[in-house]
Design a protein around this motif. Structure first.
Motif, PDB file in Angstrom:
ATOM      1  N   ARG A  54     -70.900   8.044  25.637  1.00  0.00           N
ATOM      2  CA  ARG A  54     -69.491   7.671  25.770  1.00  0.00           C
ATOM      3  C   ARG A  54     -69.093   7.537  27.235  1.00  0.00           C
ATOM      4  O   ARG A  54     -68.314   6.666  27.603  1.00  0.00           O
ATOM      5  N   LYS A  55     -69.646   8.392  28.071  1.00  0.00           N
ATOM      6  CA  LYS A  55     -69.360   8.304  29.515  1.00  0.00           C
ATOM      7  C   LYS A  55     -69.883   6.975  30.077  1.00  0.00           C
ATOM      8  O   LYS A  55     -69.252   6.356  30.924  1.00  0.00           O
ATOM      9  N   ILE A  56     -71.062   6.585  29.601  1.00  0.00           N
ATOM     10  CA  ILE A  56     -71.662   5.350  30.111  1.00  0.00           C
ATOM     11  C   ILE A  56     -70.859   4.131  29.661  1.00  0.00           C
ATOM     12  O   ILE A  56     -70.600   3.214  30.440  1.00  0.00           O
ATOM     13  N   ILE A  57     -70.452   4.128  28.414  1.00  0.00           N
ATOM     14  CA  ILE A  57     -69.674   2.977  27.944  1.00  0.00           C
ATOM     15  C   ILE A  57     -68.313   2.925  28.647  1.00  0.00           C
ATOM     16  O   ILE A  57     -67.821   1.851  28.999  1.00  0.00           O
ATOM     17  N   ASP A  58     -67.732   4.097  28.914  1.00  0.00           N
ATOM     18  CA  ASP A  58     -66.479   4.122  29.682  1.00  0.00           C
ATOM     19  C   ASP A  58     -66.689   3.488  31.049  1.00  0.00           C
ATOM     20  O   ASP A  58     -65.860   2.726  31.532  1.00  0.00           O
TER      21      ASP A  58
END
Lengths: 81, 189
Positions: B70-74
């Motif tokens: 989720r951090k990467i997609i953010d």
């Protein structure tokens, strides 16, 4: 049936990964037959793919965090527990 | 499922057991050490905050990875929507009657030295790396995932929330820009 140069080179790029469909390859072949600029692009694309493969092989070694990084991370994490 | 099969969390051991794994996972998607470290750290902090929500269905590592994802997609959404950020240079006319034709100064030139220039050495690798680094971030990320890390198209699309036609447009723009950069820095001098 007729592609412009932008579309043709896009298919050419996709084809470097072996993911262009048969129909796309036929259209691309037809365009390359008529267009010298994209012909050059296509030829160079094969050379570049070879270069990127070479580059990839030298690069894909695993990465680790340094001891200091881990210590720092550990401290930060513990402070929040 | 009996309670003994449930996974449990042990934050004291996270760094030792999972930090390198998560860091590697990030680096293969975002080729920037500082940023990768930050994302891994954020992941641990977020995990700590959310640890009461952990249901024990997945392993600790899987759970931590899902937070990292989720951090990467953010991050990807941020670089994708950043206004006024560098875009790739256009190679083709985008409208008018010449739409889709090569812009004159971007037409591929003939490389007369290509045979002897494809000597596989460190200098070639450096030239490639430099050109990839010059790409706008979004293009760099997708190009690296597809070409250097060799992720499946489907996997990249799923992870970044893009369609495959989006992906091929990004790859196409990245490769045409890289071609020009490699022509100027490597094949023509």
């Amino acid at each position: 049936m007729k592609l412009n140069c932008d579309e043709a080179t896009k298919i050419c790029d996709k084809n470097q990964y072996g993911e262009a469909s048969l129909m796309e390859k036929i259209k691309l072949g037809f365009h390359l037959f008529l267009c010298k600029k994209c012909g050059t692009y296509s030829k160079q694309n094969t050379v570049l793919t070879k270069c990127y493969k070479f580059h990839k092989n030298g690069k894909n070694s695993p990465h680790c965090l340094s001891k200091d990084d881990k210590k720092h991370l550990d401290k930060e994490l513990k402070a929040r527990m | 499922m009996s309670s003994t099969n449930k996974h449990i969390l042990n934050p004291n051991k996270w760094i030792e057991l999972h930090a390198d794994y998560l860091y590697n996972y990030t680096i293969s998607r975002i080729n920037n050490q500082d940023l990768a470290k930050d994302l891994v750290q954020d992941t641990f902090f977020a995990a700590l905050k959310a640890k009461d929500n952990f249901q024990g269905k997945a392993s600790e590592r899987t759970w931590l990875t899902s937070i990292l994802k989720r951090k990467i997609i953010d991050h990807y959404r941020k670089i994708n929507s950043a206004k006024g950020k560098a875009e790739v240079k256009m190679n083709f006319y985008t409208d008018g009657e010449r739409e889709g034709e090569w812009i004159e100064e971007r037409v591929p030139s003939t490389w007369n030295s290509e045979i002897e220039k494809v000597i596989e050495n460190n200098e070639l690798s450096e030239a490639i790396e430099k050109c990839i680094n010059d790409l706008p971030e979004k293009y760099e990320m997708v190009f690296r995932m597809k070409t250097i890390q060799q992720f499946e198209t489907e996997e990249i699309c799923k992870e970044l929330g893009i369609t495959s036609s989006n992906l091929w447009v990004i790859i196409h723009r990245a490769r045409t820009q890289l071609r020009k950069c490699m022509e100027d820095s490597w094949f023509k001098n």
